[in-house]
Design a protein around this motif. Structure first.
Motif, PDB file in Angstrom:
ATOM      1  N   CYS A 153       0.837  -1.191   0.000  1.00  0.00           N
ATOM      2  CA  CYS A 153       0.000   0.000   0.000  1.00  0.00           C
ATOM      3  C   CYS A 153       0.873   1.242   0.000  1.00  0.00           C
ATOM      4  O   CYS A 153       2.060   1.188   0.307  1.00  0.00           O
ATOM      5  N   ASP A 154       0.258   2.338  -0.369  1.00  0.00           N
ATOM      6  CA  ASP A 154       0.866   3.646  -0.192  1.00  0.00           C
ATOM      7  C   ASP A 154       0.286   4.218   1.089  1.00  0.00           C
ATOM      8  O   ASP A 154      -0.788   3.806   1.539  1.00  0.00           O
ATOM      9  N   ALA A 155       0.996   5.187   1.672  1.00  0.00           N
ATOM     10  CA  ALA A 155       0.518   5.802   2.906  1.00  0.00           C
ATOM     11  C   ALA A 155       0.622   7.313   2.780  1.00  0.00           C
ATOM     12  O   ALA A 155       1.596   7.837   2.237  1.00  0.00           O
ATOM     13  N   ILE A 156      -0.407   7.992   3.282  1.00  0.00           N
ATOM     14  CA  ILE A 156      -0.461   9.450   3.226  1.00  0.00           C
ATOM     15  C   ILE A 156      -0.801   9.986   4.614  1.00  0.00           C
ATOM     16  O   ILE A 156      -1.731   9.488   5.260  1.00  0.00           O
ATOM     17  N   HIS A 157      -0.080  11.005   5.028  1.00  0.00           N
ATOM     18  CA  HIS A 157      -0.436  11.751   6.237  1.00  0.00           C
ATOM     19  C   HIS A 157      -0.936  13.113   5.792  1.00  0.00           C
ATOM     20  O   HIS A 157      -0.247  13.827   5.071  1.00  0.00           O
TER      21      HIS A 157
END
Length: 163
Positions: free
Chosen positions: A103-107
């Protein structure tokens, strides 16, 4: 025979709408369930997964006086928020990787979570938002608001709500 089924399934994937899921994750037990649902649904669709942690804006005191001034430290609120986000997103990434997916992760710091969810889902081209609902009702729903309800009201993208 198996080869024919495999070809049929490959052709069938082209009919599915959902190719990229945005999973709103806040580290709660319910948001862990949202990841479990997203993983189970994404696997047969071979959908891409992106996990989002939206940290709400920092609450500022209405009045700062020398008595209620926080002590000076080497860390600032923004570095603490960034560390918390990294820990929360790391937990989500571990769950997904343990399931054999990536997965990609975004904050997304400093905006109301519902706005960050919708903005990021549109920005990266998601076609399904997966999120949990904490099921607040009554006074707590009025005072705290419901991020899920706001996403449902304003989203043009389908939303899967997990409880």
């Amino acid at each position: 025979m198996l080869n024919g089924i495999s070809v049929f399934l490959d052709e069938l994937k082209g009919f599915f709408v959902y190719r990229h899921f945005l999973i709103a994750f806040d580290g709660s037990e319910l948001s862990h369930k949202a990841i479990e649902h997203a993983v189970a649904l994404s696997r047969p669709l071979t959908a891409k997964l992106t996990v989002l942690y939206a940290s709400p804006p920092l609450a500022l005191p209405l009045y700062i006086s020398p008595e209620n001034m926080p002590p000076a430290t080497e860390t600032t609120p923004s570095t603490e928020v960034a560390k918390e986000a990294a820990d929360i997103l790391s937990a989500a990434r571990t769950m997904i990787e343990d399931a054999g997916l990536s997965c990609d992760a975004i904050h997304a710091p400093g905006t109301p979570p519902w706005e960050a969810i919708l903005y990021e889902a549109n920005r990266i081209g998601c076609d399904l938002i997966v999120m949990a609902s904490h099921g607040r009702s009554g006074v707590s729903a009025v005072l705290l608001g419901s991020e899920t309800q706001k996403v449902l009201i304003h989203s043009k993208i389908p939303v899967l709500v997990v409880r």
